[in-house]
Design a protein around this motif. Structure first.
Motif, PDB file in Angstrom:
ATOM      1  N   LYS A 189      11.227 -37.640  69.588  1.00 28.91           N
ATOM      2  CA  LYS A 189      10.324 -38.802  69.724  1.00 28.91           C
ATOM      3  C   LYS A 189       9.345 -38.603  70.895  1.00 28.91           C
ATOM      4  CE  LYS A 189      13.410 -42.255  67.660  1.00 28.91           C
ATOM      5  NZ  LYS A 189      14.533 -41.412  67.285  1.00 28.91           N
ATOM      6  N   MET A 190       8.685 -37.445  70.880  1.00 30.63           N
ATOM      7  CA  MET A 190       7.724 -37.114  71.925  1.00 30.63           C
ATOM      8  C   MET A 190       6.371 -36.796  71.311  1.00 30.63           C
ATOM      9  SD  MET A 190       9.967 -34.671  74.430  1.00 30.63           S
ATOM     10  CE  MET A 190       8.574 -34.276  75.496  1.00 30.63           C
ATOM     11  N   PRO A 191       5.280 -36.941  72.078  1.00 33.98           N
ATOM     12  CA  PRO A 191       3.962 -36.600  71.529  1.00 33.98           C
ATOM     13  C   PRO A 191       3.894 -35.107  71.169  1.00 33.98           C
ATOM     14  CG  PRO A 191       3.755 -37.777  73.627  1.00 33.98           C
ATOM     15  CD  PRO A 191       5.197 -37.445  73.457  1.00 33.98           C
TER      16      PRO A 191
ATOM     17  N   GLU B 140      15.459 -42.870  78.574  1.00 38.28           N
ATOM     18  CA  GLU B 140      15.986 -41.858  79.502  1.00 38.28           C
ATOM     19  C   GLU B 140      14.797 -41.050  80.045  1.00 38.28           C
ATOM     20  OE1 GLU B 140      16.159 -38.442  78.444  1.00 38.28           O
ATOM     21  OE2 GLU B 140      15.133 -38.995  76.599  1.00 38.28           O
ATOM     22  N   PRO B 141      15.017 -40.264  81.143  1.00 43.71           N
ATOM     23  CA  PRO B 141      13.880 -39.658  81.852  1.00 43.71           C
ATOM     24  C   PRO B 141      12.873 -38.884  81.007  1.00 43.71           C
ATOM     25  CG  PRO B 141      15.870 -39.386  83.131  1.00 43.71           C
ATOM     26  CD  PRO B 141      16.283 -40.009  81.840  1.00 43.71           C
ATOM     27  N   LEU B 142      13.341 -38.049  80.078  1.00 41.12           N
ATOM     28  CA  LEU B 142      12.407 -37.232  79.292  1.00 41.12           C
ATOM     29  C   LEU B 142      11.490 -38.106  78.446  1.00 41.12           C
ATOM     30  CD1 LEU B 142      11.581 -34.313  78.536  1.00 41.12           C
ATOM     31  CD2 LEU B 142      13.178 -34.475  76.630  1.00 41.12           C
ATOM     32  N   ALA B 143      12.082 -39.090  77.753  1.00 40.54           N
ATOM     33  CA  ALA B 143      11.294 -39.998  76.901  1.00 40.54           C
ATOM     34  C   ALA B 143      10.371 -40.866  77.759  1.00 40.54           C
ATOM     35  CB  ALA B 143      12.229 -40.870  76.069  1.00 40.54           C
TER      36      ALA B 143
ATOM     37  N   ASP C 240      11.166 -49.622  79.639  1.00 35.93           N
ATOM     38  CA  ASP C 240      11.937 -50.121  78.492  1.00 35.93           C
ATOM     39  C   ASP C 240      11.079 -50.276  77.248  1.00 35.93           C
ATOM     40  OD1 ASP C 240      13.617 -50.460  80.661  1.00 35.93           O
ATOM     41  OD2 ASP C 240      14.389 -52.394  80.004  1.00 35.93           O
ATOM     42  N   GLN C 241      11.713 -50.044  76.107  1.00 35.53           N
ATOM     43  CA  GLN C 241      11.110 -50.376  74.810  1.00 35.53           C
ATOM     44  C   GLN C 241      12.185 -51.063  73.988  1.00 35.53           C
ATOM     45  OE1 GLN C 241       9.423 -46.713  73.244  1.00 35.53           O
ATOM     46  NE2 GLN C 241       7.391 -47.300  73.900  1.00 35.53           N
TER      47      GLN C 241
ATOM     48  N   LEU D  91      15.774 -45.547  86.745  1.00 37.95           N
ATOM     49  CA  LEU D  91      15.098 -44.257  86.949  1.00 37.95           C
ATOM     50  C   LEU D  91      14.880 -44.043  88.450  1.00 37.95           C
ATOM     51  CD1 LEU D  91      12.311 -44.516  84.203  1.00 37.95           C
ATOM     52  CD2 LEU D  91      14.230 -42.923  84.163  1.00 37.95           C
ATOM     53  N   ASN D  92      14.475 -45.142  89.122  1.00 35.15           N
ATOM     54  CA  ASN D  92      14.161 -45.101  90.565  1.00 35.15           C
ATOM     55  C   ASN D  92      13.237 -43.931  90.926  1.00 35.15           C
ATOM     56  OD1 ASN D  92      15.339 -47.465  91.342  1.00 35.15           O
ATOM     57  ND2 ASN D  92      17.332 -46.549  91.738  1.00 35.15           N
ATOM     58  N   TRP D  93      12.117 -43.836  90.206  1.00 33.93           N
ATOM     59  CA  TRP D  93      11.136 -42.791  90.466  1.00 33.93           C
ATOM     60  C   TRP D  93      10.143 -43.258  91.518  1.00 33.93           C
ATOM     61  CZ3 TRP D  93       9.573 -41.725  84.688  1.00 33.93           C
ATOM     62  CH2 TRP D  93      10.531 -40.873  84.100  1.00 33.93           C
ATOM     63  N   SER D  94       9.761 -42.365  92.429  1.00 34.54           N
ATOM     64  CA  SER D  94       8.676 -42.664  93.364  1.00 34.54           C
ATOM     65  C   SER D  94       7.396 -42.798  92.528  1.00 34.54           C
ATOM     66  CB  SER D  94       8.531 -41.535  94.382  1.00 34.54           C
ATOM     67  OG  SER D  94       7.206 -41.522  94.886  1.00 34.54           O
ATOM     68  N   LEU D  95       6.758 -43.948  92.632  1.00 36.16           N
ATOM     69  CA  LEU D  95       5.565 -44.229  91.816  1.00 36.16           C
ATOM     70  C   LEU D  95       4.458 -43.206  92.097  1.00 36.16           C
ATOM     71  CD1 LEU D  95       4.271 -46.137  89.784  1.00 36.16           C
ATOM     72  CD2 LEU D  95       3.562 -47.586  91.664  1.00 36.16           C
TER      73      LEU D  95
END
Length: 202
Positions: free
Chosen positions: A160-162, A58-61, A51-52, A91-95
């Motif tokens: 809004k990506m590097p 969302e996933p891409l950001a 979060d920001q 997101l529930n991403w595997s760390l």
């Protein structure tokens, strides 16, 4: 419920996340150059959300932000055990998987850095890509811009990506034949470039 606070000057984010891998709570990170304060919500083995400003990314950001945070070697953090996001987005991403893929992507980006396109080179989607749209989230997000023609610089601001990450993604899409360079440089009028080169005796 206590919290543990420390500076992150000497502890890379990937190591910090590995230390917290089996915990539930919120990892708050701040004092980062050009990055707003960020909260990574964890549950054992997973990233719940990133979060920001109180809103989930969302996933891409979220992936782009993780990439940037792993490169950033300074900042402050505090861990709040048991804290959960107030929103329902997950997101529930595997760390373990997300750390491995982020670090692998970083290594690949560094390896190909000398070949990355000029930030102002204009890219367009190819006819081939229109027939078979890949399910890559970056490509899907970038598509409306690529149909008109866009540079990595403009795309990085829009998504809004590097910038370097966008240059790398465009480089990969170009190698797959899904985008191509138009030969134009953003901000330079076609005739002007010719006159400039002529004036330089090139």
């Amino acid at each position: 419920m206590g919290s543990s606070s420390t500076r992150r000057d000497s502890l890379p984010l990937e190591e910090l996340l590995q230390l917290l891998a089996q915990k539930e709570g919120a990892l708050e990170i701040w004092n980062l150059k050009d990055i707003p304060p960020t909260v990574i919500y964890l549950k054992p083995g997973f990233i719940r959300s990133i979060d920001q400003n109180g809103k989930p990314l969302e996933p891409l950001a979220a992936k782009a932000l993780l990439q940037t945070l792993i490169q950033t070697r300074q900042g402050s953090f505090e861990f709040f055990p048991g804290a959960k996001p107030k929103h329902k987005y997950r997101l529930n991403w595997s760390l373990e998987k997300v750390l491995l893929s982020t670090i692998a992507l970083q290594d690949e980006l560094e390896r190909y850095r000398p070949l990355l396109p000029d930030p102002r080179a204009v890219f367009k989607v190819t006819p081939m890509a229109k027939k078979s749209l890949p399910q890559e989230s970056f490509f899907r997000k970038a598509l409306p811009y690529l149909q008109k023609g866009v540079s990595a610089e403009t795309l990085a601001k829009a998504l809004k990506m590097p910038l370097d990450l966008v240059r790398f993604y465009l480089f990969r899409l170009e190698r797959k034949g899904l985008v191509e360079r138009t030969g134009k440089i953003e901000g330079v009028r076609p005739g002007l470039l010719g006159l400039f080169l002529k004036g330089m005796g090139l």
